[in-house]
Design a protein around this motif. Structure first.
Motif, mmCIF file in Angstrom:
data_model
loop_
_atom_site.group_PDB
_atom_site.id
_atom_site.type_symbol
_atom_site.label_atom_id
_atom_site.label_comp_id
_atom_site.label_asym_id
_atom_site.label_seq_id
_atom_site.Cartn_x
_atom_site.Cartn_y
_atom_site.Cartn_z
ATOM 1 N N TYR A 83 0.791 -1.225 0.000
ATOM 2 C CA TYR A 83 0.000 0.000 0.000
ATOM 3 C C TYR A 83 0.826 1.279 0.000
ATOM 4 C CZ TYR A 83 0.968 -0.557 4.990
ATOM 5 O OH TYR A 83 1.585 -0.740 6.186
ATOM 6 N N VAL A 84 2.149 1.210 0.130
ATOM 7 C CA VAL A 84 2.977 2.419 0.102
ATOM 8 C C VAL A 84 2.910 2.980 -1.316
ATOM 9 C CG1 VAL A 84 5.316 3.324 0.316
ATOM 10 C CG2 VAL A 84 4.473 1.660 1.961
ATOM 11 N N LYS A 85 2.475 4.233 -1.426
ATOM 12 C CA LYS A 85 2.157 4.813 -2.733
ATOM 13 C C LYS A 85 3.361 5.137 -3.605
ATOM 14 C CE LYS A 85 -2.274 4.845 -2.130
ATOM 15 N NZ LYS A 85 -2.873 3.565 -2.319
ATOM 16 N N SER A 86 4.415 5.686 -3.027
ATOM 17 C CA SER A 86 5.545 6.089 -3.860
ATOM 18 C C SER A 86 6.857 5.630 -3.229
ATOM 19 C CB SER A 86 5.554 7.599 -4.080
ATOM 20 O OG SER A 86 5.609 8.261 -2.848
ATOM 21 N N PRO A 87 7.186 4.350 -3.330
ATOM 22 C CA PRO A 87 8.412 3.868 -2.703
ATOM 23 C C PRO A 87 9.681 4.200 -3.473
ATOM 24 C CG PRO A 87 7.325 2.088 -3.803
ATOM 25 C CD PRO A 87 6.430 3.283 -3.939
ATOM 26 N N HIS A 106 0.847 -11.266 14.307
ATOM 27 C CA HIS A 106 -0.575 -11.479 13.999
ATOM 28 C C HIS A 106 -1.448 -10.315 14.471
ATOM 29 C CE1 HIS A 106 -0.135 -12.900 18.128
ATOM 30 N NE2 HIS A 106 -1.419 -12.668 18.275
ATOM 31 N N GLU A 107 -0.888 -9.407 15.270
ATOM 32 C CA GLU A 107 -1.618 -8.235 15.752
ATOM 33 C C GLU A 107 -1.379 -7.004 14.883
ATOM 34 O OE1 GLU A 107 -0.054 -7.711 19.672
ATOM 35 O OE2 GLU A 107 -0.826 -9.637 20.372
ATOM 36 N N LYS A 108 -0.310 -7.002 14.118
ATOM 37 C CA LYS A 108 0.071 -5.835 13.309
ATOM 38 C C LYS A 108 -0.546 -5.958 11.920
ATOM 39 C CE LYS A 108 3.247 -4.829 16.482
ATOM 40 N NZ LYS A 108 3.122 -3.797 17.419
ATOM 41 N N ASN A 109 -1.292 -4.942 11.491
ATOM 42 C CA ASN A 109 -1.981 -5.008 10.201
ATOM 43 C C ASN A 109 -1.044 -5.264 9.031
ATOM 44 O OD1 ASN A 109 -4.548 -4.699 11.233
ATOM 45 N ND2 ASN A 109 -4.479 -2.463 11.110
ATOM 46 N N THR A 110 0.132 -4.665 9.056
ATOM 47 C CA THR A 110 1.085 -4.847 7.961
ATOM 48 C C THR A 110 1.446 -6.313 7.782
ATOM 49 O OG1 THR A 110 2.001 -2.651 8.285
ATOM 50 C CG2 THR A 110 3.395 -4.226 7.132
ATOM 51 N N PHE A 111 1.657 -7.037 8.867
ATOM 52 C CA PHE A 111 2.066 -8.437 8.798
ATOM 53 C C PHE A 111 0.878 -9.399 8.761
ATOM 54 C CE2 PHE A 111 5.631 -6.495 11.386
ATOM 55 C CZ PHE A 111 6.455 -6.308 10.296
ATOM 56 N N LYS A 112 -0.188 -9.051 9.456
ATOM 57 C CA LYS A 112 -1.336 -9.945 9.601
ATOM 58 C C LYS A 112 -1.907 -10.366 8.241
ATOM 59 C CE LYS A 112 -4.788 -8.062 11.737
ATOM 60 N NZ LYS A 112 -5.796 -7.616 12.719
ATOM 61 N N LYS A 113 -2.010 -9.433 7.306
ATOM 62 C CA LYS A 113 -2.594 -9.759 6.015
ATOM 63 C C LYS A 113 -1.671 -10.629 5.149
ATOM 64 C CE LYS A 113 -1.208 -5.684 3.383
ATOM 65 N NZ LYS A 113 -1.078 -6.026 1.986
ATOM 66 N N LEU A 114 -0.402 -10.717 5.501
ATOM 67 C CA LEU A 114 0.554 -11.518 4.730
ATOM 68 C C LEU A 114 0.659 -12.956 5.232
ATOM 69 C CD1 LEU A 114 3.434 -8.883 4.526
ATOM 70 C CD2 LEU A 114 1.603 -9.280 2.869
ATOM 71 N N LEU A 115 0.189 -13.213 6.441
ATOM 72 C CA LEU A 115 0.383 -14.519 7.078
ATOM 73 C C LEU A 115 -0.221 -15.686 6.296
ATOM 74 C CD1 LEU A 115 -0.027 -13.643 10.847
ATOM 75 C CD2 LEU A 115 2.016 -14.547 9.723
ATOM 76 N N ALA A 152 15.325 -19.246 7.131
ATOM 77 C CA ALA A 152 14.532 -18.478 8.096
ATOM 78 C C ALA A 152 13.135 -18.222 7.557
ATOM 79 C CB ALA A 152 15.216 -17.151 8.399
ATOM 80 N N ALA A 153 12.168 -18.238 8.457
ATOM 81 C CA ALA A 153 10.793 -17.907 8.084
ATOM 82 C C ALA A 153 10.711 -16.420 7.769
ATOM 83 C CB ALA A 153 9.848 -18.257 9.230
ATOM 84 N N GLY A 154 9.908 -16.098 6.770
ATOM 85 C CA GLY A 154 9.737 -14.707 6.397
ATOM 86 C C GLY A 154 8.355 -14.430 5.840
ATOM 87 N N LEU A 155 8.088 -13.156 5.639
ATOM 88 C CA LEU A 155 6.870 -12.688 4.976
ATOM 89 C C LEU A 155 7.296 -11.716 3.894
ATOM 90 C CD1 LEU A 155 4.716 -11.845 8.140
ATOM 91 C CD2 LEU A 155 4.470 -13.854 6.665
ATOM 92 N N PHE A 156 6.643 -11.771 2.749
ATOM 93 C CA PHE A 156 6.994 -10.844 1.680
ATOM 94 C C PHE A 156 5.754 -10.120 1.171
ATOM 95 C CE2 PHE A 156 5.729 -14.555 -0.727
ATOM 96 C CZ PHE A 156 5.229 -14.066 -1.929
ATOM 97 N N ASP A 157 5.995 -9.034 0.436
ATOM 98 C CA ASP A 157 4.907 -8.288 -0.169
ATOM 99 C C ASP A 157 5.406 -7.691 -1.479
ATOM 100 O OD1 ASP A 157 2.338 -7.325 -0.428
ATOM 101 O OD2 ASP A 157 2.413 -6.011 1.318
ATOM 102 N N ILE A 158 4.473 -7.378 -2.353
ATOM 103 C CA ILE A 158 4.787 -6.776 -3.650
ATOM 104 C C ILE A 158 4.170 -5.394 -3.665
ATOM 105 C CG2 ILE A 158 4.575 -6.972 -6.155
ATOM 106 C CD1 ILE A 158 4.146 -10.041 -5.652
ATOM 107 N N ASN A 159 4.987 -4.370 -3.840
ATOM 108 C CA ASN A 159 4.492 -3.004 -3.831
ATOM 109 C C ASN A 159 3.733 -2.720 -5.119
ATOM 110 O OD1 ASN A 159 4.982 0.081 -4.516
ATOM 111 N ND2 ASN A 159 4.833 -0.202 -2.313
ATOM 112 N N THR A 160 2.524 -2.198 -4.993
ATOM 113 C CA THR A 160 1.690 -1.949 -6.172
ATOM 114 C C THR A 160 2.167 -0.745 -6.980
ATOM 115 O OG1 THR A 160 0.151 -0.708 -4.790
ATOM 116 C CG2 THR A 160 -0.364 -3.024 -5.198
ATOM 117 N N ALA A 161 2.894 0.172 -6.376
ATOM 118 C CA ALA A 161 3.350 1.363 -7.089
ATOM 119 C C ALA A 161 4.482 1.067 -8.062
ATOM 120 C CB ALA A 161 3.782 2.439 -6.097
ATOM 121 N N ASN A 162 5.410 0.170 -7.679
ATOM 122 C CA ASN A 162 6.551 -0.068 -8.567
ATOM 123 C C ASN A 162 6.917 -1.546 -8.725
ATOM 124 O OD1 ASN A 162 7.845 -0.765 -6.216
ATOM 125 N ND2 ASN A 162 9.478 0.742 -6.402
#
Length: 191
Positions: A83-87, A106-115, A152-162
């Motif tokens: 969701y970061v608009k201009s990285p 699991h309490e933090k919105n940034t990470f919770k949606k990636l779990l 190591a366990a991790g979580l990733f995300d894909i930025n929609t802006a770039n």
């Protein structure tokens, strides 16, 4: 876990070692040479990585059927959420999310949606922790004594802006009695 990892294992070694069914990888197209980034590392500085730089990461791209398919690809260490608009500007603030606490993610919105959909395995040969007083800290290199890459366990995300793909490493309290005297966190690793 501090923000320095050591990555010298080649993509070919990862293909032949830790997992089966790895799909053709973007890693083959990415640069695998690292420029020096850490002046006082006890190992080869060209392979020392810090947040904002590239780590090899494996994630599932096809989980249907009896044999899941995995992709090994380079990801920027330090989560830059979708969701970061201009990285494209100053990303140093975003790269501060290079670790996620297993106890609270699991309490933090940034990470919770990636779990549920964006879990991954982050490969590195070892990582560094420092102990001591400011100005006189001693680096410790934590690694597998047999020389195998850590997974190591991790979580990733894909930025929609770039389209940037970034990753955070999941950490926990140390379970090793010796390690807890060096640092109060460690990556969640699997064998």
């Amino acid at each position: 876990m501090c923000g320095r990892a050591y990555v010298s294992t080649s993509a070919n070694a990862l293909y032949q070692g830790p997992v089966q069914n790895i799909a053709k990888s973007k890693w083959e197209k990415a640069t695998t040479s690292f420029s020096p980034r850490f002046s006082s590392a006890p190992l080869d500085t060209e392979s020392t990585v810090s947040p904002g730089q590239i780590l090899p990461v494996m994630h599932c791209v096809n989980s249907s059927g009896t044999s899941p398919e995995f992709l090994l690809e380079p990801m920027v260490w330090g989560l830059v959420p979708s969701y970061v608009k201009s990285p494209s500007g100053n990303l140093s603030e975003h790269f501060k999310m290079f670790n996620a606490r297993s106890e609270t993610m699991h309490e933090k919105n940034t990470f919770k949606k990636l779990l549920s959909t964006r879990r991954c395995i982050v490969f590195f040969d070892g990582y560094f922790e420092w102990k001591g007083v400011k100005g006189q800290k001693q680096p410790y290199y934590i690694h597998d004594h047999g020389g195998k890459p850590l997974k190591a366990a991790g979580l990733f995300d894909i930025n929609t802006a770039n389209g940037m793909i970034s990753v955070t490493i999941i950490t926990q309290s140390p379970f090793d009695v010796g390690l807890d005297s060096i640092h109060d966190r460690q990556p969640v690793v699997s064998s």
